[in-house]
Scaffold this motif. Structure first.
Motif, PDB file in Angstrom:
ATOM      1  N   ASN A  29      23.190 -29.044  -2.790  1.00  0.00           N
ATOM      2  CA  ASN A  29      23.863 -29.816  -1.512  1.00  0.00           C
ATOM      3  C   ASN A  29      24.303 -28.461  -0.804  1.00  0.00           C
ATOM      4  N   TRP A  30      24.461 -28.942   0.404  1.00  0.00           N
ATOM      5  CA  TRP A  30      24.996 -27.855   1.387  1.00  0.00           C
ATOM      6  C   TRP A  30      26.189 -27.071   0.916  1.00  0.00           C
ATOM      7  N   GLY A  31      26.469 -25.816   1.238  1.00  0.00           N
ATOM      8  CA  GLY A  31      27.876 -25.309   0.776  1.00  0.00           C
ATOM      9  C   GLY A  31      28.933 -26.031   1.441  1.00  0.00           C
ATOM     10  N   ASN A  32      28.796 -26.364   2.622  1.00  0.00           N
ATOM     11  CA  ASN A  32      29.744 -27.149   3.361  1.00  0.00           C
ATOM     12  C   ASN A  32      29.353 -27.862   4.403  1.00  0.00           C
ATOM     13  N   GLN A  33      30.216 -28.584   5.302  1.00  0.00           N
ATOM     14  CA  GLN A  33      29.578 -29.486   6.298  1.00  0.00           C
ATOM     15  C   GLN A  33      29.489 -28.594   7.269  1.00  0.00           C
ATOM     16  N   ILE A  34      29.728 -27.575   7.596  1.00  0.00           N
ATOM     17  CA  ILE A  34      29.531 -26.657   8.746  1.00  0.00           C
ATOM     18  C   ILE A  34      28.150 -26.030   8.833  1.00  0.00           C
ATOM     19  N   GLU A  35      27.833 -26.074   7.655  1.00  0.00           N
ATOM     20  CA  GLU A  35      26.495 -25.464   7.212  1.00  0.00           C
ATOM     21  C   GLU A  35      25.347 -26.470   8.030  1.00  0.00           C
ATOM     22  N   PHE A  36      25.507 -27.869   7.339  1.00  0.00           N
ATOM     23  CA  PHE A  36      24.840 -28.778   7.678  1.00  0.00           C
ATOM     24  C   PHE A  36      24.873 -29.051   9.059  1.00  0.00           C
ATOM     25  N   VAL A  37      25.965 -29.089   9.873  1.00  0.00           N
ATOM     26  CA  VAL A  37      25.855 -29.413  11.515  1.00  0.00           C
ATOM     27  C   VAL A  37      25.200 -28.056  12.062  1.00  0.00           C
ATOM     28  N   LEU A  38      25.492 -26.949  11.763  1.00  0.00           N
ATOM     29  CA  LEU A  38      24.574 -25.672  12.330  1.00  0.00           C
ATOM     30  C   LEU A  38      23.151 -25.835  12.130  1.00  0.00           C
ATOM     31  N   THR A  39      22.714 -26.271  10.883  1.00  0.00           N
ATOM     32  CA  THR A  39      21.444 -26.353  10.612  1.00  0.00           C
ATOM     33  C   THR A  39      20.858 -27.602  11.713  1.00  0.00           C
ATOM     34  N   SER A  40      21.494 -28.502  11.571  1.00  0.00           N
ATOM     35  CA  SER A  40      20.831 -29.682  12.401  1.00  0.00           C
ATOM     36  C   SER A  40      21.170 -29.380  14.118  1.00  0.00           C
ATOM     37  N   VAL A  41      21.884 -28.628  14.348  1.00  0.00           N
ATOM     38  CA  VAL A  41      22.117 -28.145  15.647  1.00  0.00           C
ATOM     39  C   VAL A  41      20.843 -27.231  15.991  1.00  0.00           C
TER      40      VAL A  41
END
Length: 539
Positions: A29-41
């Motif tokens: 899984n992603w380390g945290n939600q911020i990593e997912f949001v930044l990757t998606s951005v």
């Protein structure tokens, strides 16, 4: 207690839900939600925000284009973005595996893979050209400043007088303000255009004449793929750390360039040209079609990347909130980039004594011809050039990470054995090598023709078809009631009624409109390539 709740939020959990630290130990899984949001951005915000949106905006009525653009964002872009994120998060599978909900539609997953492969091949070629320009900017004098080079033609006429070519670097500001010339020739080609066509590309006279491989471009392509592979060597565990830089630093560069741009003479006229509304164009169906297609292209819907990135989320991550944040950030970036681009182009038009439309371009022409030429007018021009092309590299890499991860995840999930999951790095390496080899033809003298064709056809007609089928499958085959319950199970609340209406009725209607419109205008891309080809032959 407060620290624990904050930790829960970072790990993507809905407040009140327990955090499952090892929800998917096999896939990760992603380390945290911020990593997912930044990757998606980083995935959504790409090169198209810099060279595609500003051109479409001024071509389709300036500020008036913003109206259909945001209408399409609200009624089509954000709902489809949320649909894909929730679909991938619920199944925790890539763009192939998710179709276990309806195996007869698995071909849609293969279509997403084809689109991602298609885009990934030529997208990395554009990144490699940005690498090349970045390396060539490491000099005291940008090589596309003057016309006294072996690759220039008699039609070349620069915006800086050649008799000042030997002026010192410290006096460049005085040179810029005092030696601008207004070109009175019937036909003018700029040094940056001839550098792009005759030196960087050494373009052939036709799409069928491949000529030789441009070795400097080939070398930069290898560098580009190597960088992408290194950043994905551990999948989302490594790329999730890289995006802290690649997704945020472009905004720093954009802001620096914007501040510099608006302080230049003529910048305001460029921004006015960009924003001045031509309300009569609102009634043109083509404007609405361009607005909708730009939303698809910019947000990355139907590429498979959104499903793949969301599949690495924790099950109870609030993907509804994420979809709003990422979509608004992406479209806001497009508008912001338009200010940056046209402030500089307005400055260039002011020095040339021509209209902004005569220096504005689209596609690779904006990134590698018009903007680099404008940079030669700035004091310390190599510095601004380095910043600009470094920004392009980071924007491109953010999208390329997700494209490669989409393909790798689809392969690994489809095979699904313990061995291939443990050796995912080798799959990533294999996909990168294949992508590099498939990109070699685009580094030939005819490569730009094929790149233009791929750029237009890869992310337009196919995306509309895939999105249309995906909506129909989820809402009417799997069942909208079933899907609404699935989303409620994940988020703790049902999808808002606005999104339910859009998923079932509004978005499919818009998609159908785009599909019909695209069918009517599919010859536009080929005509553009033919025009580009005839121009090259004339030179």
């Amino acid at each position: 207690m407060a620290e624990k709740q904050f930790s829960n939020i970072l790990n993507g959990a809905v407040p009140g839900e327990p955090v499952k630290r090892d929800e998917n130990s096999r896939r990760g899984n992603w380390g945290n939600q911020i990593e997912f949001v930044l990757t998606s951005v980083g995935y959504a915000v790409g090169l198209g925000n810099v060279w595609r949106f500003p051109y479409l905006c001024y071509r389709n009525g300036g500020g008036a284009f913003m109206f259909p653009y945001f209408i399409m964002l609200v009624f089509c872009g954000i709902p489809l973005f949320f649909l894909e994120l929730s679909f991938g998060q619920f199944t925790s599978l890539g763009c192939l595996g998710v179709w276990k909900v309806s195996p007869m539609f698995k071909g849609v997953g293969y279509g997403m893979m084809v689109v991602s492969t298609y885009i990934g091949i030529y997208y990395n070629v554009v990144i490699c050209i940005a690498f090349y320009y970045f390396f060539m900017s490491m000099t005291n004098l940008l090589p596309w400043t003057y016309c006294n080079n072996p690759w220039n033609t008699p039609d070349c006429s620069g915006v800086v007088s050649t008799h000042r070519a030997n002026a010192t670097f410290a006096n460049m500001s005085a040179v810029v303000s005092g030696v601008t010339e207004i070109v009175n020739r019937t036909k003018r080609t700029s040094p940056s255009e001839e550098y792009w066509r005759n030196y960087v590309l050494n373009i052939s006279d036709g799409i069928g004449n491949f000529g030789e491989v441009r070795l400097p471009i080939l070398g930069c392509l290898a560098v580009s793929w190597f960088v992408v592979f290194l950043c994905l060597i551990r999948g989302v565990k490594s790329s999730g750390k890289v995006v802290y830089f690649t997704a945020t630093f472009p905004y720093v560069v954009l802001t620096i360039l914007f501040i510099r741009g608006i302080t230049l003479d003529g910048a305001i006229s460029g921004i006015k040209y960009y924003l001045t509304p031509q309300w009569q164009k609102i009634l043109d169906a083509k404007v609405w079609g361009d607005a909708a297609s730009q939303i698809f292209y910019s947000l990355g819907c139907a590429w498979g990347g959104l499903i793949t990135m969301a599949s690495y989320n924790k099950f109870h991550n609030n993907c509804f909130r994420d979809s709003i944040i990422i979509s608004v950030t992406n479209c806001g970036t497009s508008v912001y980039a338009g200010f940056v681009i046209f402030s500089i182009l307005g400055f260039m038009a002011h020095h040339l004594g021509v209209d902004v439309s005569e220096v504005a371009d689209h596609g690779p022409g904006l990134a590698f011809v018009a903007y680099p030429e404008a940079l030669t007018l700035l004091p310390i021009s190599p510095l601004w050039s380095l910043l600009f092309f470094f920004m392009l590299i980071l924007l491109g890499l953010g999208t390329q990470f997700c494209l490669l991860e989409t393909l790798v995840t689809a392969v690994v999930d489809e095979i699904g054995t313990d061995w291939i999951i443990k050796n995912k790095t080798y799959v990533t390496l294999g996909v990168a090598i294949i992508g590099f080899l498939l990109g070699v033809p685009l580094t030939t003298q005819a490569g730009i023709y094929w790149l233009l064709l791929m750029d237009n056809y890869a992310a337009s007609f196919s995306l509309v078809i895939i999105s249309c089928i995906m909506c129909i499958c989820i809402m009417y085959v799997y069942g909208h009631k079933n899907y609404f319950k699935d989303v409620e199970m994940m988020l703790g609340f049902p999808p808002p009624i606005f999104f339910r209406i859009c998923w079932r009725y509004v978005s499919p209607f818009i998609i159908t409109f785009i599909l019909i419109f695209t069918l009517i205008t599919t010859d536009n891309a080929f005509n553009r390539v033919i025009t580009f080809e005839s121009t090259a032959s004339a030179q």
